[in-house]
Design a protein around this motif. Structure first.
Motif, PDB file in Angstrom:
ATOM      1  N   VAL A   1     -37.341   9.010  92.948  1.00 29.43           N
ATOM      2  CA  VAL A   1     -36.886   9.959  93.954  1.00 29.43           C
ATOM      3  C   VAL A   1     -35.932  10.991  93.344  1.00 29.43           C
ATOM      4  N   SER A   2     -35.024  10.512  92.509  1.00 25.91           N
ATOM      5  CA  SER A   2     -34.027  11.422  91.929  1.00 25.91           C
ATOM      6  C   SER A   2     -33.751  11.085  90.462  1.00 25.91           C
ATOM      7  N   SER A   3     -34.744  10.513  89.806  1.00 25.20           N
ATOM      8  CA  SER A   3     -34.594  10.193  88.381  1.00 25.20           C
ATOM      9  C   SER A   3     -35.957  10.317  87.707  1.00 25.20           C
ATOM     10  N   ALA A   4     -35.943  10.298  86.384  1.00 28.81           N
ATOM     11  CA  ALA A   4     -37.182  10.436  85.620  1.00 28.81           C
ATOM     12  C   ALA A   4     -37.575   9.094  85.013  1.00 28.81           C
ATOM     13  N   SER A   5     -38.853   8.758  85.102  1.00 33.52           N
ATOM     14  CA  SER A   5     -39.336   7.561  84.412  1.00 33.52           C
ATOM     15  C   SER A   5     -39.402   7.858  82.914  1.00 33.52           C
ATOM     16  N   LEU A   6     -39.439   6.811  82.112  1.00 32.75           N
ATOM     17  CA  LEU A   6     -39.549   7.008  80.664  1.00 32.75           C
ATOM     18  C   LEU A   6     -40.868   7.693  80.310  1.00 32.75           C
ATOM     19  N   ALA A   7     -41.946   7.269  80.952  1.00 35.98           N
ATOM     20  CA  ALA A   7     -43.246   7.910  80.689  1.00 35.98           C
ATOM     21  C   ALA A   7     -43.208   9.376  81.101  1.00 35.98           C
TER      22      ALA A   7
ATOM     23  N   TRP B   1     -46.241  17.155  88.028  1.00 33.65           N
ATOM     24  CA  TRP B   1     -45.760  17.201  89.411  1.00 33.65           C
ATOM     25  C   TRP B   1     -44.883  15.994  89.708  1.00 33.65           C
ATOM     26  N   VAL B   2     -43.949  16.192  90.646  1.00 35.25           N
ATOM     27  CA  VAL B   2     -43.145  15.084  91.171  1.00 35.25           C
ATOM     28  C   VAL B   2     -43.482  14.925  92.656  1.00 35.25           C
ATOM     29  N   GLN B   3     -43.100  13.783  93.231  1.00 34.75           N
ATOM     30  CA  GLN B   3     -43.491  13.512  94.621  1.00 34.75           C
ATOM     31  C   GLN B   3     -42.341  13.640  95.622  1.00 34.75           C
ATOM     32  N   TRP B   4     -41.181  14.064  95.139  1.00 31.74           N
ATOM     33  CA  TRP B   4     -40.058  14.359  96.041  1.00 31.74           C
ATOM     34  C   TRP B   4     -39.515  15.729  95.626  1.00 31.74           C
ATOM     35  N   PRO B   5     -39.278  16.632  96.577  1.00 27.68           N
ATOM     36  CA  PRO B   5     -38.931  18.022  96.238  1.00 27.68           C
ATOM     37  C   PRO B   5     -37.764  18.150  95.264  1.00 27.68           C
ATOM     38  N   HIS B   6     -36.695  17.380  95.501  1.00 28.96           N
ATOM     39  CA  HIS B   6     -35.502  17.564  94.665  1.00 28.96           C
ATOM     40  C   HIS B   6     -35.622  16.881  93.304  1.00 28.96           C
ATOM     41  N   ASN B   7     -36.691  16.114  93.078  1.00 29.10           N
ATOM     42  CA  ASN B   7     -36.801  15.449  91.773  1.00 29.10           C
ATOM     43  C   ASN B   7     -37.297  16.389  90.669  1.00 29.10           C
ATOM     44  N   THR B   8     -37.626  17.636  91.031  1.00 35.42           N
ATOM     45  CA  THR B   8     -37.935  18.622  89.985  1.00 35.42           C
ATOM     46  C   THR B   8     -36.723  18.803  89.072  1.00 35.42           C
ATOM     47  N   LYS B   9     -35.513  18.589  89.620  1.00 41.54           N
ATOM     48  CA  LYS B   9     -34.275  18.763  88.838  1.00 41.54           C
ATOM     49  C   LYS B   9     -34.173  17.748  87.707  1.00 41.54           C
ATOM     50  N   SER B  10     -34.866  16.631  87.817  1.00 39.15           N
ATOM     51  CA  SER B  10     -34.799  15.607  86.764  1.00 39.15           C
ATOM     52  C   SER B  10     -35.565  16.040  85.517  1.00 39.15           C
ATOM     53  N   PHE B  11     -36.379  17.105  85.656  1.00 39.44           N
ATOM     54  CA  PHE B  11     -37.214  17.540  84.535  1.00 39.44           C
ATOM     55  C   PHE B  11     -36.888  18.978  84.137  1.00 39.44           C
ATOM     56  N   GLY B  12     -37.518  19.930  84.767  1.00 43.22           N
ATOM     57  CA  GLY B  12     -37.296  21.321  84.393  1.00 43.22           C
ATOM     58  C   GLY B  12     -38.220  22.225  85.182  1.00 43.22           C
ATOM     59  N   ASP B  13     -38.324  23.471  84.733  1.00 41.64           N
ATOM     60  CA  ASP B  13     -39.072  24.480  85.479  1.00 41.64           C
ATOM     61  C   ASP B  13     -40.560  24.157  85.608  1.00 41.64           C
ATOM     62  N   LYS B  14     -41.075  23.427  84.664  1.00 44.72           N
ATOM     63  CA  LYS B  14     -42.508  23.113  84.698  1.00 44.72           C
ATOM     64  C   LYS B  14     -42.855  22.121  85.822  1.00 44.72           C
ATOM     65  N   ALA B  15     -41.882  21.300  86.205  1.00 42.68           N
ATOM     66  CA  ALA B  15     -42.128  20.292  87.243  1.00 42.68           C
ATOM     67  C   ALA B  15     -42.268  20.962  88.604  1.00 42.68           C
ATOM     68  N   GLU B  16     -43.300  20.568  89.340  1.00 43.37           N
ATOM     69  CA  GLU B  16     -43.554  21.155  90.652  1.00 43.37           C
ATOM     70  C   GLU B  16     -43.743  20.054  91.684  1.00 43.37           C
ATOM     71  N   TYR B  17     -43.482  20.417  92.931  1.00 42.31           N
ATOM     72  CA  TYR B  17     -43.699  19.497  94.048  1.00 42.31           C
ATOM     73  C   TYR B  17     -44.838  20.018  94.923  1.00 42.31           C
ATOM     74  N   HIS B  18     -45.826  19.160  95.185  1.00 40.51           N
ATOM     75  CA  HIS B  18     -46.956  19.544  96.047  1.00 40.51           C
ATOM     76  C   HIS B  18     -47.311  18.426  97.005  1.00 40.51           C
ATOM     77  N   GLY B  19     -46.299  17.745  97.541  1.00 38.00           N
ATOM     78  CA  GLY B  19     -46.559  16.635  98.451  1.00 38.00           C
ATOM     79  C   GLY B  19     -46.484  15.302  97.720  1.00 38.00           C
ATOM     80  N   GLY B  20     -46.671  14.230  98.482  1.00 36.75           N
ATOM     81  CA  GLY B  20     -46.554  12.905  97.879  1.00 36.75           C
ATOM     82  C   GLY B  20     -47.257  11.844  98.704  1.00 36.75           C
ATOM     83  N   THR B  21     -47.357  10.667  98.162  1.00 33.42           N
ATOM     84  CA  THR B  21     -48.067   9.578  98.841  1.00 33.42           C
ATOM     85  C   THR B  21     -47.180   8.839  99.832  1.00 33.42           C
ATOM     86  N   LEU B  22     -45.874   9.084  99.780  1.00 31.45           N
ATOM     87  CA  LEU B  22     -44.961   8.426 100.725  1.00 31.45           C
ATOM     88  C   LEU B  22     -44.430   9.405 101.768  1.00 31.45           C
TER      89      LEU B  22
END
Lengths: 155, 145
Positions: free
Chosen positions: B106-112, B124-145
């Motif tokens: 939700v708000s952290s990055a997995s090792l993989a 892509w990440v599955q929570w909007p604010h989790n893009t901050k855990s990575f960088g500009d390339k990370a995008e949010y487009h919805g999620g399974t939860l």
């Protein structure tokens, strides 16, 4: 009350959850998926290490309540199948996971209808009775993600 | 017909991919995962890697064979570490690669996720604010939860 208890497929055990829920055997019918946990819950109606996806769905649908670790798969499934659920977070400190990311998920889901979260010292029997008629609702963001993947595949 | 290789560890990661199956309807799809009671339908069963460096090394040989023989146009993964050898070879064989960070993050990055963020084409990440855990390339487009 029929209660389905599941600890998921993670390769570390979750004895804490099974120990805490063992007190329910005298008053409820417990069906338990115990994964890599070594605890055998005496008096459980049924306990297996694993169930197939179809069996998992069946157990969730048939249950009045689910008690589960807070994995992303089961968190989705109980919402899709509208079964009230009490979640336990795996803890790195107790040796149940390699980090505490299930606590992050708890924070994200805490306001969802029909989902409950166990805190150390809570009375589980009391929580099960108080879960009442609140039914979890199916997640709403999945179609957006499916559409995004379709678009990505055609871009 | 588009050829898609879907890669996920067993458990929640695999459940997430199953929840997205409408996205690749009509495509030639193969599944790669760890053997377990909840992954019986998979096409490529890969021995569990976990945090074991030797098993990770071995899995690179396994995925070389998978990618070389199937030659997917696209490789999609919801994690976790099983995605590392899959995405490595996928890029070298010019497949388009999409890594979707697990919804449990939700708000952290997995090792993989950390290791694959720069390597894959799309992240892509599955929570909007989790893009901050990575960088500009990370995008949010919805999620399974």
């Amino acid at each position: 009350m029929r209660v389905f208890i599941t600890v998921g497929t993670h390769n570390q055990g979750f004895e804490y959850l099974l120990d805490k829920t063992a007190v329910l055997t005298s008053r409820h019918q417990l069906v338990i998926q115990s994964g890599h946990s070594s605890t055998l819950v005496k008096g459980a109606f049924q306990q297996q290490s694993w169930y197939s996806p179809d069996e998992m769905s069946h157990n969730i649908s048939e249950a009045d309540r689910v008690i589960s670790h807070l994995g992303c798969g089961i968190a989705r499934e109980v919402q899709v199948l509208n079964t009230p659920t009490l979640f336990f977070c795996r803890s790195r400190q107790r040796g149940e996971h390699f980090d505490n990311h299930q606590l992050e998920l708890k924070e994200a889901l805490t306001s969802r209808q029909g989902l409950w979260f166990y805190e150390d010292g809570d009375d589980i029997e009391n929580i099960l009775n108080n879960m009442g008629s609140e039914i979890p609702q199916s997640p709403t963001n999945t179609d957006q993600l499916i559409k995004a993947i379709k678009d990505w595949l055609t871009s | 017909m588009k050829k898609i290789l879907l890669v996920a560890s067993h458990g929640g990661h695999l459940s997430e991919l199953r929840a997205l199956k409408k996205a690749w309807e009509g495509c030639d799809v193969r599944w790669a995962s760890y053997p377990s009671p909840n992954s019986k339908e998979i096409d490529y069963s890969v021995k569990h890697i976990g945090m074991n460096p030797f098993k990770m090394l071995t899995s690179f040989f396994v995925f070389f064979k998978i990618i070389y023989t199937f030659r997917p146009d696209y490789v999609i993964s919801t994690g976790s570490e099983i995605a590392i050898p899959a995405m490595f070879w996928a890029k070298l064989f010019s497949s388009k690669t999409l890594y979707i960070e697990c919804s449990a993050r939700v708000s952290s990055a997995s090792l993989a996720g950390k290791l694959l963020y720069r390597w894959v084409d799309t992240f892509w990440v599955q929570w909007p604010h989790n893009t901050k855990s990575f960088g500009d390339k990370a995008e949010y487009h919805g999620g399974t939860l």
